[in-house]
Design a protein around this motif. Structure first.
Motif, PDB file in Angstrom:
ATOM      1  N   ASP A 142      20.584  42.724  21.488  1.00 19.18           N
ATOM      2  CA  ASP A 142      20.430  41.704  20.372  1.00 19.18           C
ATOM      3  C   ASP A 142      19.546  42.395  19.292  1.00 19.18           C
ATOM      4  O   ASP A 142      19.937  41.964  18.271  1.00 19.18           O
ATOM      5  CB  ASP A 142      19.695  40.556  21.163  1.00 19.18           C
ATOM      6  N   VAL A 171      19.672  28.369  18.251  1.00 18.08           N
ATOM      7  CA  VAL A 171      20.676  29.049  18.231  1.00 18.08           C
ATOM      8  C   VAL A 171      20.686  30.268  18.920  1.00 18.08           C
ATOM      9  O   VAL A 171      21.281  30.789  20.026  1.00 18.08           O
ATOM     10  CB  VAL A 171      21.461  29.175  16.852  1.00 18.08           C
ATOM     11  N   GLY A 228      22.013  30.581  22.461  1.00 20.07           N
ATOM     12  CA  GLY A 228      23.291  31.214  22.314  1.00 20.07           C
ATOM     13  C   GLY A 228      23.493  32.087  23.350  1.00 20.07           C
ATOM     14  O   GLY A 228      24.781  32.557  23.728  1.00 20.07           O
ATOM     15  N   ARG A 229      22.702  32.588  24.107  1.00 19.27           N
ATOM     16  CA  ARG A 229      22.639  33.499  24.992  1.00 19.27           C
ATOM     17  C   ARG A 229      23.409  32.881  26.348  1.00 19.27           C
ATOM     18  O   ARG A 229      23.911  33.532  27.215  1.00 19.27           O
ATOM     19  CB  ARG A 229      21.197  33.924  25.510  1.00 19.27           C
ATOM     20  N   LEU A 279      28.949  32.301  21.518  1.00 14.56           N
ATOM     21  CA  LEU A 279      27.798  32.740  20.885  1.00 14.56           C
ATOM     22  C   LEU A 279      26.914  33.903  21.310  1.00 14.56           C
ATOM     23  O   LEU A 279      26.263  34.761  20.693  1.00 14.56           O
ATOM     24  CB  LEU A 279      26.635  31.692  20.642  1.00 14.56           C
ATOM     25  N   ARG A 280      27.065  34.301  22.703  1.00 14.61           N
ATOM     26  CA  ARG A 280      26.370  35.510  23.332  1.00 14.61           C
ATOM     27  C   ARG A 280      26.548  36.585  22.513  1.00 14.61           C
ATOM     28  O   ARG A 280      25.619  37.156  22.409  1.00 14.61           O
ATOM     29  CB  ARG A 280      26.841  35.324  24.900  1.00 14.61           C
ATOM     30  N   ALA A 333      25.321  35.928  18.349  1.00 15.77           N
ATOM     31  CA  ALA A 333      24.091  35.120  17.958  1.00 15.77           C
ATOM     32  C   ALA A 333      23.139  35.895  17.276  1.00 15.77           C
ATOM     33  O   ALA A 333      22.653  35.767  16.297  1.00 15.77           O
ATOM     34  CB  ALA A 333      23.571  34.421  18.972  1.00 15.77           C
ATOM     35  N   SER A 355      31.080  26.468  28.661  1.00 15.24           N
ATOM     36  CA  SER A 355      30.531  26.688  27.528  1.00 15.24           C
ATOM     37  C   SER A 355      31.568  26.373  26.360  1.00 15.24           C
ATOM     38  O   SER A 355      31.001  25.911  25.448  1.00 15.24           O
ATOM     39  CB  SER A 355      30.255  28.341  27.428  1.00 15.24           C
ATOM     40  N   VAL A 357      31.207  23.844  22.941  1.00 15.36           N
ATOM     41  CA  VAL A 357      31.467  24.488  21.532  1.00 15.36           C
ATOM     42  C   VAL A 357      32.593  23.380  21.171  1.00 15.36           C
ATOM     43  O   VAL A 357      32.387  22.812  19.969  1.00 15.36           O
ATOM     44  CB  VAL A 357      31.798  26.039  21.721  1.00 15.36           C
TER      45      VAL A 357
END
Length: 236
Positions: free
Chosen positions: A70, A113, A117-118, A123-124, A127, A189, A193
């Motif tokens: 990340d 987020v 997001g994780r 998003l993972r 993000a 998930s 979304v």
């Protein structure tokens, strides 16, 4: 997306051990569509089924990979992400409306987020890159990124481990267990979304009306960074 069968993931896992978990999760976290979460689940189920891996070290490896990947994704986004998205975003279905949504979300909910997001499949992988692109202050990003990565690795790792530990009471090998658990998490998930995407896009348009180029995340990010540094000095 890079697709690897469960048998191939198991091969990498048995050959390279915890390093495979760290590497796969790190690659996914930089923004590359890669089976990092699947590798975590395979490793956790393998640990519960065979006891040849320590679930604690699997979780540590996954959390470390998430944080390292990340931060790399954040740096790439910070250095040139905005211009890349404006120029090439349409090729990966990130049009102006979605880029504007990213700006809005990080201005209003940046910490949330990054943290949540994780846990969201869509998003993972993005993000961290989007946090850098929208110039989220690095200290805030690091804090919520680390918290999200550690909790994500712990929750998913323990879920896979206890599933693997009890797999003899269920049916099917490791591959079926991984598929079922991964499918349930992915569906949850995507539903989340889909239910919120349109509403958030409309909120973003109201908050940032007009052409996207009128709202520069670079200048806004520099201002946020200065404010954060001033607050840090005051706390000293």
């Amino acid at each position: 997306m890079f697709h690897l069968a469960t048998s191939e993931l198991t091969y990498f896992l048995t050959t390279y051990g915890y390093w495979a978990v760290l590497l796969f999760v790190a690659i996914e976290s930089t923004g590359v569509p890669f089976p990092g979460e699947t590798m975590l689940l395979v490793a956790a189920i393998y640990a519960g089924t065979t006891n040849r891996l320590s679930i604690t070290l699997v979780i540590v490896a996954a959390a470390s990979g998430a944080i390292l990947g990340d931060n790399l994704g954040y740096w790439v986004g910070r250095e040139g992400g905005y211009h890349l998205l404006r120029r090439y975003g349409r090729y990966i279905h990130l049009d102006e409306r979605k880029v504007k949504l990213g700006q809005y979300l990080f201005r209003k909910y940046g910490d949330k987020v990054v943290f949540f997001g994780r846990f969201i499949a869509v998003l993972r992988a993005w993000a961290a890159f989007l946090a850098g692109t929208n110039c989220m202050p690095w200290r805030s990003f690091l804090l919520y990124n680390a918290l999200g990565g550690i909790i994500w690795a712990t929750v998913y790792g323990l879920a896979g481990y206890f599933l693997g530990d009890n797999v003899h009471r269920l049916t099917g090998p490791i591959g079926l267990s991984t598929f079922v658990l991964g499918l349930l998490l992915t569906v949850a998930s995507l539903v989340f979304v889909r239910r919120n995407e349109r509403r958030l896009e409309e909120e973003a348009e109201r908050a940032l009306p007009g052409p996207l180029d009128g709202f520069s995340p670079v200048s806004q990010g520099a201002q946020d960074q200065r404010q954060e540094e001033e607050r840090h000095k005051l706390r000293r």
